[in-house]
Design an enzyme around this catalytic site. Structure first.
Site, mmCIF file in Angstrom:
data_model
loop_
_atom_site.group_PDB
_atom_site.id
_atom_site.type_symbol
_atom_site.label_atom_id
_atom_site.label_comp_id
_atom_site.label_asym_id
_atom_site.label_seq_id
_atom_site.Cartn_x
_atom_site.Cartn_y
_atom_site.Cartn_z
ATOM 1 C CG ASP A 183 -32.454 67.643 38.631
ATOM 2 O OD1 ASP A 183 -31.813 67.320 37.618
ATOM 3 O OD2 ASP A 183 -32.679 66.860 39.579
ATOM 4 C CG HIS A 185 -34.586 64.976 36.668
ATOM 5 N ND1 HIS A 185 -34.095 64.033 37.535
ATOM 6 C CD2 HIS A 185 -35.411 65.767 37.406
ATOM 7 C CE1 HIS A 185 -34.603 64.230 38.738
ATOM 8 N NE2 HIS A 185 -35.390 65.274 38.691
ATOM 9 C CD GLU A 209 -29.139 67.415 40.398
ATOM 10 O OE1 GLU A 209 -29.528 66.244 40.581
ATOM 11 O OE2 GLU A 209 -29.272 68.316 41.244
ATOM 12 C CD GLU A 235 -29.691 62.202 39.890
ATOM 13 O OE1 GLU A 235 -30.732 61.522 39.843
ATOM 14 O OE2 GLU A 235 -29.680 63.427 40.111
ATOM 15 C CG ASP A 257 -27.510 58.407 45.994
ATOM 16 O OD1 ASP A 257 -27.324 57.721 47.027
ATOM 17 O OD2 ASP A 257 -28.610 58.877 45.676
ATOM 18 C CG HIS A 284 -28.823 62.127 44.004
ATOM 19 N ND1 HIS A 284 -29.309 60.851 44.143
ATOM 20 C CD2 HIS A 284 -29.799 62.840 43.373
ATOM 21 C CE1 HIS A 284 -30.519 60.784 43.611
ATOM 22 N NE2 HIS A 284 -30.845 61.977 43.147
#
Length: 381
Positions: A183, A185, A209, A235, A257, A284
């Site tokens: 990830d 982020h 990700e 997400e 999500d 997510h």
């Protein structure tokens, strides 16, 4: 049957639950958590409740249209999260009304189990190895890890080597039969991603990700074309319209999500759109039991469903755990790294209402970290 009452509950460690009750006494639950902004979402749920009270809860699509289009100002994480919790609760009511799991109402199940993965913390390779080992011992066959902490816009050689070292440490523990997702982020610049992704290819990550920030979908094509590793994102996208450009940019995995992207109703449509682009769905979900159950219900009925994130035992669940708010923990038990098809009515789990009401008395005020670089400038987290 009409919607008679709508309640919200702020429960530790950082979740917002929604309860929708009908005049027949039937109640459904959903999760409208928006990490760090749940108090604001709670107010949004209260305002949207004005539209929903007195309506037929079984008219889920008509109610969704009303909640999302009944105002001049639409979309965004706050309103979409509020709609998500209410939508999940309406599907829960429908399943209970017809005495069947939600996935049956979505067309029936296409699989008997869903593969799960867990998140592992730690920035030091030794810590990563220990954390990955713990998840393997818990029965999982896949994990996800952070690529890094704070990262400068043009990374140093040492920073890049540290990313590779962490992934290498995870791969050593996992061997060739288990998977590790990495990830980013949104902490990396597109230039940094293009530099580090080829260095990670020998370790065969399951996916990378959120390599760029959600407001920069125009940069994704440069990333997807720079590596053979599958790219995942979504997400912080809240609608089909927001997913379209990232699908067109060549991602391999869509990650809406269910507590942010319009609930079960909209995520099903996102999944269908993703299927047109040969993209897999992996929602997510570092959230609570209701969000997880909603994800699983979608997963059991969605052909292009890949894997499911969950936060059981995650390091920042302090003060409460995912399974603390359910009466029977058995439906969410891991079996060979998967969760077996939920067969209970509605979302398939029974909420411990007494525990939820008690926890709401104390509430929570969870906030994400605020990071700065060494020079004092703000850093993405």
């Amino acid at each position: 049957m009409r919607v008679a009452r709508i309640e919200t509950f702020m429960v530790p460690p950082r979740w917002l639950f929604v309860r929708v009750e009908t005049d027949s006494g039937l109640a459904g639950w959903g999760e409208a958590t928006c990490e760090g902004r749940s108090e604001t979402v709670r107010t949004a749920v209260d305002q949207l409740s004005e539209l929903l009270l007195g309506r037929d809860p079984l008219r889920i699509e008509d109610n969704w249209q009303l909640l999302t289009k009944g105002s001049f100002y639409r979309g965004g994480p706050i309103l979409a999260s509020a709609v998500s919790g209410l939508d999940q609760a309406l599907w829960d009511i429908a399943g209970k009304h017809f005495d069947t799991p939600v996935h049956q109402l979505l067309g029936g199940h296409v699989r008997e189990r869903i593969r799960m993965y867990g998140w592992v913390g730690g920035d030091d390779p030794g810590e990563i190895a220990d954390a990955v080992s713990a998840q393997v011992e818990a029965g999982l066959t896949a994990v996800k890890m952070n690529a890094s902490g704070r990262m400068g816009p043009i990374a140093t050689t040492a920073e890049l080597d540290a990313v590779v070292g962490r992934v290498a440490a995870a791969r050593e523990v996992l061997g060739g039969s288990r998977d590790v997702a990495v990830d980013f982020h949104g902490r990396f610049s597109a230039a940094n991603v293009r530099r580090v992704a080829p260095l990670l290819e020998p370790y065969r990550p399951f996916f990378l990700e959120e390599p760029v920030l959600p407001e920069n979908p125009h940069l994704l094509r440069s990333v997807t074309s720079a590596t053979s590793i599958p790219i995942a994102t979504g997400e912080r996208l809240y609608s089909r319209q927001e997913f379209l450009p990232v699908l067109q940019a060549g991602i391999a995995v869509a990650q809406p999500d269910l507590s942010h992207a319009g609930g079960i109703s909209e995520v099903r449509r996102i999944a269908s759109l993703a299927e047109v682009y040969d993209v897999q769905l992996a929602p997510h979900c570092p959230l609570g039991p209701l969000a997880l159950a909603a994800c699983l219900q979608v997963g059991f009925a969605t052909p292009n469903f890949l894997i499911q994130e969950q936060s059981i035992g995650i390091h920042y669940n302090q003060g409460a755990e995912v399974l603390d708010y359910v009466v029977d923990k058995t439906p969410l038990k891991f079996v060979d790294g998967s969760i077996e098809r939920l067969i209970g009515a509605g979302l398939g789990i029974e909420v411990d209402e007494q525990a939820v009401r008690s926890a709401d008395k104390h509430g929570h005020a969870w906030r994400g970290p605020l990071w700065r670089h060494d020079d004092g400038s703000f850093a993405e987290w």
